[in-house]
Design a protein around this motif. Structure first.
Motif, short mmCIF file in Angstrom:
data_model
loop_
_atom_site.label_atom_id
_atom_site.label_comp_id
_atom_site.label_asym_id
_atom_site.label_seq_id
_atom_site.Cartn_x
_atom_site.Cartn_y
_atom_site.Cartn_z
N TYR A 133 -22.15 -0.90 -4.59
CA TYR A 133 -23.46 -0.22 -4.56
C TYR A 133 -23.29 1.29 -4.59
CZ TYR A 133 -25.68 -4.66 -3.20
OH TYR A 133 -26.13 -5.94 -3.16
N ALA A 134 -22.33 1.80 -3.82
CA ALA A 134 -22.11 3.25 -3.79
C ALA A 134 -21.76 3.74 -5.20
CB ALA A 134 -21.01 3.60 -2.79
N GLY A 135 -20.87 3.02 -5.87
CA GLY A 135 -20.49 3.40 -7.24
C GLY A 135 -21.68 3.30 -8.19
N PHE A 136 -22.47 2.25 -8.00
CA PHE A 136 -23.63 2.02 -8.86
C PHE A 136 -24.63 3.16 -8.74
CE2 PHE A 136 -27.85 0.08 -9.51
CZ PHE A 136 -27.69 -0.35 -10.82
N ILE A 137 -24.88 3.59 -7.50
CA ILE A 137 -25.84 4.69 -7.29
C ILE A 137 -25.27 5.98 -7.89
CG2 ILE A 137 -27.04 6.08 -5.54
CD1 ILE A 137 -26.85 3.56 -3.68
N LEU A 138 -23.97 6.23 -7.65
CA LEU A 138 -23.36 7.48 -8.14
C LEU A 138 -23.30 7.56 -9.65
CD1 LEU A 138 -20.36 8.18 -5.74
CD2 LEU A 138 -22.43 9.54 -6.02
N SER A 139 -23.26 6.41 -10.34
CA SER A 139 -23.09 6.47 -11.79
C SER A 139 -24.42 6.64 -12.53
CB SER A 139 -22.34 5.24 -12.30
OG SER A 139 -23.06 4.08 -11.96
N PRO A 155 -25.31 11.99 -12.34
CA PRO A 155 -24.21 11.03 -12.25
C PRO A 155 -22.91 11.72 -11.81
CG PRO A 155 -25.30 10.90 -14.39
CD PRO A 155 -25.85 12.11 -13.70
N ASP A 156 -22.19 11.06 -10.94
CA ASP A 156 -20.87 11.54 -10.51
C ASP A 156 -19.88 10.43 -10.86
OD1 ASP A 156 -18.52 12.16 -9.21
OD2 ASP A 156 -19.38 12.18 -7.19
N LYS A 188 -16.28 7.73 -18.71
CA LYS A 188 -17.32 8.77 -18.71
C LYS A 188 -16.82 10.02 -18.00
CE LYS A 188 -21.44 7.09 -20.35
NZ LYS A 188 -22.13 5.89 -19.91
N ALA A 189 -16.03 9.81 -16.94
CA ALA A 189 -15.50 10.97 -16.20
C ALA A 189 -14.56 11.77 -17.09
CB ALA A 189 -14.77 10.50 -14.94
#
Ligand SMILES: [Zn+2]
Ligand SMILES: [Zn+2]
Length: 320
Positions: A133-139, A155-156, A188-189
């Protein structure tokens, strides 16, 4: 009213009471199981805190359920309620899963902070969804629902990659959606052309699997299943990139350089067409897909095509 129907009514009322008691208390029990908590010895204070967390959760469900939407106007109150539950019981899984996700569109930064904290919670260390979830929100780019010009978070991708990797490391059998999110956010990064970036990410991951253990920081490593099959597809995509309208465009010089390296190093024994990267078969002189010439393999010195995995030639009997 007959006497036995009166008793039946009493039993029903008692059963209903017990059921609603269970409904309130089942959630923390489930969270214990999911978190694979080993010490179930509960100090009286912990028991009281669990009860308080239950009560706070019921209040949260009641309040949030009555809202038509959670946005920047009410998110402070909602997140305050969530933080209260977590302060009573940091292992309360539901508050992270449906709770934190419910505020992620209105206060994404706070949502990620709370999830990040939960990631270092020893009791939840096997939970895959929390880092996901943390990754999902950050992306994602998240804007204020009431004012689309106001960006709440950009997006981070590097941050998201870190969380997706953690989700993979926590899985015994990582779900395909977690793997694809990991690869995509890492690409993407890196930026630039996406198909090129995806291939370069996979190539690095492949090199990590081949590398000597001591050379890789353990934090950086996660096992990606079927990496070579993924690389075949990624190489094809990088060789024949399309623009946003789906029209074929020429690959960059850097992409071609990378493709050559991958073909030489990764696909040396995979019998792929050097032109279109599809599988070739024993005895093929030309690719069945693109018509290009391919290196012949799987043929005996007598000229007979060897059957798949054959130990002896079926044309002359020679051991292979
Ligand atoms: Zn071909
Ligand atoms: Zn032969």
């Amino acid at each position: 009213m007959k006497k036995d129907s009166f008793f039946r009514l009493i039993i029903m009322i008692v059963a209903l009471g017990a059921a609603s008691y269970l409904a309130v208390h089942l959630t923390p029990m489930q969270s214990e199981i999911t978190a694979e908590r080993k010490d179930l010895t509960k100090a009286p204070v912990a028991g009281l805190h669990k009860f308080l967390a239950d009560v706070a959760w019921m209040r949260f469900v009641n309040y949030a359920g009555g809202l038509s939407t959670i946005d920047t106007t009410n998110v402070d109150k909602v997140s305050e309620m969530l933080r209260k539950i977590i302060s009573y019981d940091p292992n309360f899984l539901e508050s992270y899963q449906s709770g934190i996700l419910s505020i992620s569109n209105a206060d994404p930064k706070l949502a990620v902070r709370i999830l990040e904290n939960a990631c270092s919670n020893e009791y939840l260390k096997n939970n895959v969804q929390i880092p996901f979830y943390a990754g999902f929100i950050l992306s994602r780019k998240i804007v204020d629902q009431n004012n689309p010009d106001k960006v709440l978070s950009e997006p981070d991708y590097a941050g998201a990659t870190r969380f997706f990797r953690m989700a993979i490391q926590r899985s015994t059998n990582p779900e395909p959606y977690i793997i694809s999110n990991y690869i995509r956010s890492k690409a993407k990064a890196r930026g630039g052309d996406e198909s090129h970036a995806i291939l370069s990410v996979l190539y690095d991951e492949w090199k990590m699997t081949k590398g000597k253990k001591g050379e890789i920081a353990e934090m950086e490593f996660c096992q990606i299943p079927d990496i070579e099959a993924r690389m075949i597809k990624a190489t094809r995509d990088a060789k024949y990139p399309t623009d946003e309208n789906g029209k074929l465009v020429a690959p960059s010089a850097n992409a071609l350089k990378l493709i050559t390296a991958v073909q030489k190093e990764v696909f040396a024994d995979n019998h792929l067409c050097p032109n279109c990267i599809s599988q070739t078969h024993p005895g093929d002189k030309f690719c069945a897909r693109c018509g290009g010439g391919v290196p012949v393999w799987g043929v005996c010195s007598c000229g007979a095509v060897l059957k798949d995995g054959a130990t002896f030639c079926s044309g002359c009997g020679k051991k292979q």
